[in-house]
Design a protein around this motif. Structure first.
Motif, PDB file in Angstrom:
ATOM      1  N   LYS A 198      75.728  14.519  36.482  1.00 55.25           N
ATOM      2  CA  LYS A 198      75.741  13.949  35.051  1.00 55.25           C
ATOM      3  C   LYS A 198      76.943  14.580  34.144  1.00 55.25           C
ATOM      4  O   LYS A 198      78.026  14.056  33.759  1.00 55.25           O
ATOM      5  CB  LYS A 198      74.343  14.403  34.274  1.00 55.25           C
ATOM      6  N   PHE A 199      77.147  15.836  34.463  1.00 62.65           N
ATOM      7  CA  PHE A 199      78.190  16.764  33.942  1.00 62.65           C
ATOM      8  C   PHE A 199      79.408  16.256  34.512  1.00 62.65           C
ATOM      9  O   PHE A 199      80.451  16.035  33.765  1.00 62.65           O
ATOM     10  CB  PHE A 199      77.940  18.280  34.350  1.00 62.65           C
ATOM     11  N   ASP A 200      79.424  16.082  35.687  1.00 63.00           N
ATOM     12  CA  ASP A 200      80.858  15.346  36.404  1.00 63.00           C
ATOM     13  C   ASP A 200      81.193  14.271  35.866  1.00 63.00           C
ATOM     14  O   ASP A 200      82.469  13.922  35.267  1.00 63.00           O
ATOM     15  CB  ASP A 200      80.667  15.357  37.893  1.00 63.00           C
ATOM     16  N   ILE A 201      80.278  13.197  35.600  1.00 60.36           N
ATOM     17  CA  ILE A 201      80.537  12.093  35.037  1.00 60.36           C
ATOM     18  C   ILE A 201      81.250  12.039  33.593  1.00 60.36           C
ATOM     19  O   ILE A 201      82.103  11.357  33.267  1.00 60.36           O
ATOM     20  CB  ILE A 201      79.416  11.036  35.237  1.00 60.36           C
ATOM     21  N   GLU A 202      80.559  12.873  32.985  1.00 58.70           N
ATOM     22  CA  GLU A 202      80.732  12.980  31.560  1.00 58.70           C
ATOM     23  C   GLU A 202      82.231  13.437  31.464  1.00 58.70           C
ATOM     24  O   GLU A 202      82.969  13.097  30.684  1.00 58.70           O
ATOM     25  CB  GLU A 202      79.895  13.821  30.867  1.00 58.70           C
ATOM     26  N   ASN A 203      82.494  14.593  32.433  1.00 56.81           N
ATOM     27  CA  ASN A 203      83.855  14.829  32.198  1.00 56.81           C
ATOM     28  C   ASN A 203      85.027  14.125  32.695  1.00 56.81           C
ATOM     29  O   ASN A 203      85.939  13.715  32.220  1.00 56.81           O
ATOM     30  CB  ASN A 203      83.856  15.996  33.460  1.00 56.81           C
ATOM     31  N   ILE A 204      84.420  13.048  33.741  1.00 57.65           N
ATOM     32  CA  ILE A 204      85.407  11.893  33.917  1.00 57.65           C
ATOM     33  C   ILE A 204      85.838  11.022  32.936  1.00 57.65           C
ATOM     34  O   ILE A 204      87.010  10.690  32.610  1.00 57.65           O
ATOM     35  CB  ILE A 204      84.925  11.165  35.173  1.00 57.65           C
ATOM     36  N   LEU A 205      84.913  10.756  32.047  1.00 59.54           N
ATOM     37  CA  LEU A 205      84.909   9.934  31.109  1.00 59.54           C
ATOM     38  C   LEU A 205      85.586  10.531  29.652  1.00 59.54           C
ATOM     39  O   LEU A 205      86.487  10.122  29.245  1.00 59.54           O
ATOM     40  CB  LEU A 205      83.381   9.706  30.433  1.00 59.54           C
ATOM     41  N   LYS A 206      85.439  11.922  29.761  1.00 56.78           N
ATOM     42  CA  LYS A 206      86.273  12.746  28.705  1.00 56.78           C
ATOM     43  C   LYS A 206      87.781  12.604  29.170  1.00 56.78           C
ATOM     44  O   LYS A 206      88.655  12.418  28.130  1.00 56.78           O
ATOM     45  CB  LYS A 206      85.664  14.037  28.558  1.00 56.78           C
ATOM     46  N   GLU A 207      88.026  12.946  30.243  1.00 57.93           N
ATOM     47  CA  GLU A 207      89.244  12.996  30.919  1.00 57.93           C
ATOM     48  C   GLU A 207      89.932  11.571  30.526  1.00 57.93           C
ATOM     49  O   GLU A 207      91.225  11.463  30.401  1.00 57.93           O
ATOM     50  CB  GLU A 207      89.445  13.121  32.199  1.00 57.93           C
ATOM     51  N   SER A 208      89.220  10.408  30.859  1.00 58.73           N
ATOM     52  CA  SER A 208      89.606   9.121  30.564  1.00 58.73           C
ATOM     53  C   SER A 208      90.145   8.753  29.298  1.00 58.73           C
ATOM     54  O   SER A 208      90.942   8.148  29.007  1.00 58.73           O
ATOM     55  CB  SER A 208      88.541   7.947  30.918  1.00 58.73           C
ATOM     56  N   ASP A 376      95.442  19.951  31.974  1.00 58.06           N
ATOM     57  CA  ASP A 376      96.227  20.307  33.428  1.00 58.06           C
ATOM     58  C   ASP A 376      96.513  18.890  33.805  1.00 58.06           C
ATOM     59  O   ASP A 376      95.737  18.197  34.255  1.00 58.06           O
ATOM     60  CB  ASP A 376      95.046  20.938  34.069  1.00 58.06           C
ATOM     61  N   GLN A 377      97.648  18.451  33.799  1.00 57.11           N
ATOM     62  CA  GLN A 377      98.124  17.163  34.303  1.00 57.11           C
ATOM     63  C   GLN A 377      98.063  16.949  36.038  1.00 57.11           C
ATOM     64  O   GLN A 377      97.967  15.877  36.265  1.00 57.11           O
ATOM     65  CB  GLN A 377      99.882  16.951  33.991  1.00 57.11           C
ATOM     66  N   LYS A 378      97.878  18.100  36.694  1.00 59.57           N
ATOM     67  CA  LYS A 378      97.852  17.919  38.058  1.00 59.57           C
ATOM     68  C   LYS A 378      96.452  17.231  38.372  1.00 59.57           C
ATOM     69  O   LYS A 378      96.138  16.543  39.138  1.00 59.57           O
ATOM     70  CB  LYS A 378      97.883  19.178  38.776  1.00 59.57           C
ATOM     71  N   GLU A 379      95.385  17.413  37.542  1.00 65.81           N
ATOM     72  CA  GLU A 379      94.355  17.099  37.658  1.00 65.81           C
ATOM     73  C   GLU A 379      93.743  15.793  36.864  1.00 65.81           C
ATOM     74  O   GLU A 379      92.946  15.058  37.354  1.00 65.81           O
ATOM     75  CB  GLU A 379      93.089  18.069  37.331  1.00 65.81           C
ATOM     76  N   LEU A 380      94.488  15.618  35.863  1.00 66.63           N
ATOM     77  CA  LEU A 380      94.206  14.173  34.990  1.00 66.63           C
ATOM     78  C   LEU A 380      94.076  13.079  35.779  1.00 66.63           C
ATOM     79  O   LEU A 380      95.084  12.638  36.516  1.00 66.63           O
ATOM     80  CB  LEU A 380      95.195  14.284  33.997  1.00 66.63           C
ATOM     81  N   VAL A 381      93.076  12.251  35.635  1.00 69.28           N
ATOM     82  CA  VAL A 381      92.793  11.220  36.127  1.00 69.28           C
ATOM     83  C   VAL A 381      92.472  10.083  34.900  1.00 69.28           C
ATOM     84  O   VAL A 381      92.129  10.492  33.955  1.00 69.28           O
ATOM     85  CB  VAL A 381      91.764  10.894  37.408  1.00 69.28           C
ATOM     86  N   PHE A 382      92.484   8.869  35.152  1.00 71.72           N
ATOM     87  CA  PHE A 382      92.118   7.957  34.386  1.00 71.72           C
ATOM     88  C   PHE A 382      91.505   6.659  34.849  1.00 71.72           C
ATOM     89  O   PHE A 382      92.094   5.962  35.599  1.00 71.72           O
ATOM     90  CB  PHE A 382      93.542   7.683  33.696  1.00 71.72           C
ATOM     91  N   ILE A 383      90.339   6.458  34.346  1.00 70.50           N
ATOM     92  CA  ILE A 383      89.563   5.080  34.646  1.00 70.50           C
ATOM     93  C   ILE A 383      90.193   4.113  33.811  1.00 70.50           C
ATOM     94  O   ILE A 383      90.170   3.904  32.565  1.00 70.50           O
ATOM     95  CB  ILE A 383      88.176   5.092  34.095  1.00 70.50           C
ATOM     96  N   THR A 384      91.321   3.116  34.504  1.00 78.04           N
ATOM     97  CA  THR A 384      91.911   2.398  33.779  1.00 78.04           C
ATOM     98  C   THR A 384      91.029   1.159  33.246  1.00 78.04           C
ATOM     99  O   THR A 384      91.281   0.556  32.254  1.00 78.04           O
ATOM    100  CB  THR A 384      92.914   1.819  34.813  1.00 78.04           C
ATOM    101  N   ASN A 385      90.184   0.919  34.035  1.00 75.17           N
ATOM    102  CA  ASN A 385      89.561  -0.410  33.970  1.00 75.17           C
ATOM    103  C   ASN A 385      88.288  -0.260  33.028  1.00 75.17           C
ATOM    104  O   ASN A 385      87.343   0.661  33.532  1.00 75.17           O
ATOM    105  CB  ASN A 385      88.844  -0.942  35.337  1.00 75.17           C
ATOM    106  N   THR A 386      88.006  -1.002  32.031  1.00 82.39           N
ATOM    107  CA  THR A 386      87.083  -0.841  31.148  1.00 82.39           C
ATOM    108  C   THR A 386      85.550  -1.165  31.934  1.00 82.39           C
ATOM    109  O   THR A 386      84.761  -0.502  31.565  1.00 82.39           O
ATOM    110  CB  THR A 386      87.131  -1.918  29.778  1.00 82.39           C
ATOM    111  N   THR A 387      85.607  -2.260  32.790  1.00 87.41           N
ATOM    112  CA  THR A 387      84.430  -2.405  33.509  1.00 87.41           C
ATOM    113  C   THR A 387      83.914  -1.109  34.170  1.00 87.41           C
ATOM    114  O   THR A 387      82.813  -0.787  34.203  1.00 87.41           O
ATOM    115  CB  THR A 387      84.637  -3.441  34.758  1.00 87.41           C
TER     116      THR A 387
END
Lengths: 450, 616
Positions: A198-208, A376-387
């Motif tokens: 859960k923590f990791d998914i929340e992080n991905i969303l935050k990063e997104s 940290d731009q090296k790690e930054l990722v982005f969920i492009t797709n809203t789906t």
């Protein structure tokens, strides 16, 4: 994918060289027909070959031809790239010859599509190629590259691995109940592990969220009563920084006045239409309209005229912005300040002017609002797709639901239904399915059997 | 007797017995051909029937009108409900069976059938005319004609038994094998693959020091596999199994001699199952485990051998001696039968229809290990389905195809014909995505109607089921409408001002059906009580599963025309195109289960079907 396709891969303008890419099972054969030099059907893969493109014995151009054989190529098909001398007529002539000899003109994005269909790129990677090509800032480029090199895919994959590991362990407990040496997954263990996911998914969303700011730019809505100096602030910001003059894609195009780069982040200034209109009635509507824009903005920049007392409209606007991400710019401190600062002490503001002051303090404030300096731009990722974002959010909901059902004493073997759904959700993002992975994991990680 | 045969079944193992029972019972003159009459329904490996998932399969066989459950009930000396402490979906029976009684009872059951003839012979080829099987050729070149042939040849096709570097062309326990049939099948276009399995050593009873071993006994309850049986055993008379472990010494012996085993010495070419590894496999693959669990299981009351479960090996005999003697409790053990690995030929199940008829030769059915599966129960269930579908075909009726949401048997067959297998396939509960619906307790509700329609379940059996369903319906209705008074709630230690009916009450984690049975004025058997508890307590998850089933059925109803040209579908991934072309699934649901066919490919397929075939 029976056809062999070709296209000019470099920008269509006058330049030193141009590259024509050919992909498909007949690519080598077709190029060989119009090539004078080594027999391309006999050269090794990944070689560059010197020669001429000819048409009825007439030399069209002196070229270098790169041959990349399937599957080690971008599309995983046979690819031939022809480096011609630049020049629109020459390049087009070569393209025409290819078309005459059996190639079809590639549709936009068709090389990448083939790379995807042939299994070389996953969905995220295919999307990020597009992002890469479209990137305008260095940060956008880095992020697209992170997605392309699979950073996001591997983050998602890691979560999936983790889920499949728990699931496989639970399955082992079920299918081999008498194996006393294997770990038995209890409610506590399950909760513990799910919390981590859960923590990791929340992080991905935050990063997104941050990623979205980088990709699309930070939308700042300028609001304020007439004559507070919005236009001069806008002009000053653009003047001090590098303006972007290209088209801005997306639905907000209509209301964006202009864009500029701030510390290599793209900022879109949204001028709130209507406020500049003068008649009272329309002005009222203008405020309402601008408040709609507030919803779409990442930051609201409220401009107050420091040389005047707060007007009714100002008070109204102050009330409204409280619940949003905002900065107040108290303008015109080159004149005598008459504004009631004591009424603003609960607000976040910067004082300055656009006449004899630079705007560094305001800019720093903007940057600090998004913690842009900490990324940290090296790690930054982005969920492009809203789906995909919806899938992640849904996964969080399912995890919470599992926690609820643990309290209800629902047997763990039933909770696997939810775990499976979590896995499938994540799998949809990178295109993977459940069952084979599960059985594979069971027998890889656990020692079982007669 | 060899004339006017309707059905020939080749092989009398667990698949062959069910197949020949079904076809003969359904009125077709059936000839069962076996290499050795004494080996009918033989159990060459573990002395047990059932187990996780497999136990549910036995219930399903019984619900459909097969015989494995009844024979097992009659021949067991221990029975256990596995996963009793876990959820109801994963409970499953396993019985230790007497290896002498089981085959004997099976033979008796088959002999009762007047349409069934048993012939001791070897089948070396099948006779095919116009892509249709019309009979078989026996060892002496005699031809027996029939309308249907069902191959259930087990591990006997071109089999080789391996012990160390010693390789013999024979079947299990030195039995005769069949050397020509698989080559002849290959000539007809069947893809033959080589599979491997193995069995552990057997130990003499009075050479085991049982005193220092941990006992594993049967449950203190009565169970039956069959829905029609009362228990035949006395629970206090059950025999126990024993638990023991390998140790460092055992591991050292095995690792020192690894290259002497058939497997690691390079003498084996077949692919063994991941879930049934030999002890040397376990050591190599799981280096950090310092012990492995083993069981001693009794084989029969009529001879004194024990089966050493978990110790399957292909080491030479003198190493096996050392290995066994290193185990605590077996220091002085006498090995009565050495462990061996066995390699055999199987066909590629992708060449089968989901009726278990082959795609290449009409009226030819295959079932059991020849289809790449492992396990008595997997074999029996396929035998039953092949027998049923052969009969339905002879009657010109629609075949019986169980769906994945209806039975483990459906999962098994769908997996085989959709995904294929390159190792002996074993059923696991994890293979069934709808396992919450495929429970031990509701196999009759799920499947008896099919058994009845086919004709293997009689009027009386079917009426009993309908009565049971009626009772269930009445109880649930009553529970939904029976609200509790405050004092009744207080008696159960529940303080609540909301209205509670019995169903809602039973949903509370701490409330069991037995706590409220006095409030229900309808007599409830244990079976009924269990059904009620499961269907009410887990209603939320059951509904969730049913929703998923709906989605599946939706895709299951989307048929793919058999003349479809996958090349014409744009934007289909290359791998998906190849796989679809090879397997040619009959429904979109089946297509979606093929590995390498991704959701995006299914979308493309659906769009194409809509565009091309929407007018049909």
């Amino acid at each position: 994918m029976e056809d062999t396709i070709c296209a000019i891969s470099t920008a269509q303008s006058i330049g030193g060289i141009a590259i024509i890419r050919v992909s498909g099972k007949d690519s080598i054969k077709i190029v060989n027909k119009i090539f004078k030099g080594k027999n391309l059907e006999k050269v090794l893969s990944h070689t560059i070959n010197y020669g001429y493109i000819v048409s009825n014995e007439e030399k069209i151009d002196e070229v270098l031809v790169t041959v990349m054989k399937s599957p080690k190529s971008y599309t995983m098909e046979d690819i031939v790239e022809i480096n011609t001398h630049g020049g629109i007529t020459t390049t087009n002539k070569v393209l025409e010859l290819l078309l005459l000899n059996g190639c079809r003109l590639a549709e936009a994005g068709e090389f990448s599509k083939r790379a995807f269909l042939n299994g070389r790129l996953d969905l995220i990677e295919a999307q990020s190629i597009n992002d890469l090509i479209e990137s305008q800032t260095e940060n956008q480029r880095k992020m697209a590259m992170n997605n392309l090199t699979g950073k996001l895919s591997s983050k998602i994959q890691k979560l999936m691995d983790y889920i499949i590991e728990i699931s496989a362990n639970i399955e082992v407990n079920i299918d081999y109940p008498e194996y006393e040496d294997e770990l038995v997954i209890t409610y506590d263990i399950l909760e513990n592990r799910l919390n981590k996911i859960k923590f990791d998914i929340e992080n991905i969303l935050k990063e997104s969220k941050t990623g979205k700011l980088i990709k699309n730019g930070i939308n700042i809505a300028l609001i304020g009563s007439p004559n507070t100096g919005k236009s001069s602030l806008l002009n000053k910001l653009i003047e001090e920084e590098k303006a972007i003059v290209t088209n801005i894609p997306g639905t907000t195009r209509d209301i964006i006045e202009s864009s500029f780069l701030l510390n290599d982040y793209k900022i879109n200034l949204i001028d709130t239409a209507g406020i500049r209109k003068t008649t009272d009635l329309i002005e009222k509507m203008g405020i309402d309209k601008s408040l709609n824009q507030i919803e779409k903005a990442d930051l609201i920049l409220l401009i107050l005229d420091g040389s005047k007392k707060l007007s009714n409209e100002d008070t109204e606007l102050l009330k409204k912005i409280k619940n949003y991400n905002y900065i107040i710019f108290i303008n015109k401190n080159d004149l005598k300040l008459k504004i009631e600062l004591e009424k603003l002490n609960k607000f976040d503001y910067v004082i300055g002017n656009t006449i004899n002051n630079n705007l560094d303090e305001l800019k720093e404030k903007i940057i600090s609002k998004f913690s842009l300096n900490l990324l940290d731009q090296k790690e930054l990722v982005f969920i492009t797709n809203t789906t995909h974002q919806v899938l992640l959010k849904d996964t969080l909901k399912i995890i919470d639901n599992i926690f609820l059902n643990i309290k209800k004493n629902i047997p763990i073997d039933m909770l696997t239904i939810d775990l499976r759904k979590c896995y499938e959700n994540l799998g949809k993002i990178i295109g993977k399915t459940y069952e084979e992975d599960l059985i594979e994991e069971m027998f890889k990680k656990f020692c079982l059997g007669k | 007797m060899l004339e006017n045969v309707d059905v020939i079944v080749v092989g009398a193992g667990h698949a062959g017995c069910e197949a020949s029972y079904a076809t003969s019972k359904l009125g077709f003159k059936t000839l069962l051909i076996t290499l050795n009459k004494n080996n009918i329904a033989d159990m060459p490996c573990n002395p047990s029937i059932g187990g996780t998932a497999k136990g549910i399969v036995v219930r399903e066989i019984d619900a459909l009108g097969g015989i494995m459950g009844k024979i097992a009930d009659f021949s067991l000396f221990q029975i256990k409900m596995l996963n009793n402490a876990k959820g109801p979906a994963v409970r499953s029976l396993r019985a230790q069976e007497d290896k002498i009684l089981y085959p004997k009872n099976m033979l008796k059951k088959l002999s009762e059938n007047k349409n069934l003839y048993i012939l001791e012979n070897s089948v070396k080829n099948i006779v095919v005319e116009n892509n249709k099987v019309v009979g078989v050729i026996l060892e002496n070149n005699e031809i027996v004609k029939s309308k249907i042939v069902i191959l259930t040849t087990g591990t006997y096709l071109n089999s080789e038994v391996l012990i160390g570097e010693n390789k013999k062309s024979e079947g299990p326990h030195g039995e005769k094998n069949e050397k020509f049939l698989s080559k002849n099948l290959a000539k007809l276009g069947f893809k033959i693959q080589r599979l491997k399995t193995g069995t552990p050593p057997r130990i003499k009873n009075d050479s085991i020091n049982f005193d220092i071993l941990k006992k594993e006994c049967g449950d203190d309850l009565y169970y039956t596999f069959s829905f029609d049986d009362k228990p035949y055993y006395k629970k206090e008379n059950q025999r126990c199994c024993y638990l023991l472990y390998t140790n460092e010494k055992t591991h050292q012996i095995i690792l020192d001699n690894l290259n002497k085993s058939s497997m690691y010495g390079g003498y084996v070419t077949g692919v063994g199952p991941r879930y049934c590894p030999s002890i040397e496999d376990k050591l190599v693959r799981f280096k950090d485990k310092n012990r492995h669990q083993l069981f001693l299981e009794p084989e029969s009351d009529f001879y004194d051998e024990w089966y050493l479960q978990g110790f399957s090996t292909s080491m030479p005999t003198h190493i096996q001696e050392q290995m066994v003697h290193s185990l605590k409790g077996l220091e002085n053990a006498q090995i009565t039968k050495y462990a061996y690995a066995i390699e055999y030929d199987a066909i590629d199940p992708l060449q089968l229809k989901n009726t278990l008829e082959t795609k290449i030769v009409e009226n030819l059915f295959t079932a059991g290990q020849i289809n790449g599966t492992s396990g008595y129960e997997e074999a029996a269930s396929q035998g039953l389905i092949a027998g049923i579908n052969a009969s339905l075909k002879l009657k010109n009726k629609k075949p019986l195809i169980l769906k994945r949401n209806e039975a483990y048997i459906g999962v098994l067959i769908d997996d085989l014909v959709t995904k294929g297998t390159n190792e002996p396939y074993r059923l696991l509960t994890s293979r069934a995505e709808f396992r919450l619906l495929l429970r031990h307790d509701n196999a009759d509700i799920r499947l008896r109607k099919y058994g009845y329609e086919v004709g293997l379940i009689n009027e009386n059996q079917y009426n009993l089921l309908q009565e049971k369903q009626e009772i269930l319906k009445n109880i649930i209705e009553y529970m939904n409408n029976r609200y509790l008074s405050k004092s009744e709630l207080l008696a159960l230690n529940i303080e609540n001002n909301n209205s509670y009916n019995l169903s809602k009450l039973l949903k509370r984690p701490e409330i069991k059906i037995d706590d409220i049975k006095n409030l229900i004025p309808i007599e409830m058997s244990d079976d009924i009580k269990n059904q009620i508890e499961v269907s009410i307590k887990y209603e939320g998850y059951i509904k969730k599963e049913e929703k998923n089933v709906e989605k599946l059925l939706n895709l299951e109803n989307k048929k793919i025309p058999q003349n479809i040209d996958y090349k014409k579908i744009t934007n289909l991934a290359t791998e998906a195109k190849e796989k679809l072309e090879k397997i040619r699934p009959t429904t979109v649901a089946q297509a979606s289960r093929i590995s390498g066919v991704n959701p995006s490919d299914i979308s493309m397929l659906l769009i194409y079907l809509k565009k091309e075939y929407s007018n049909e």
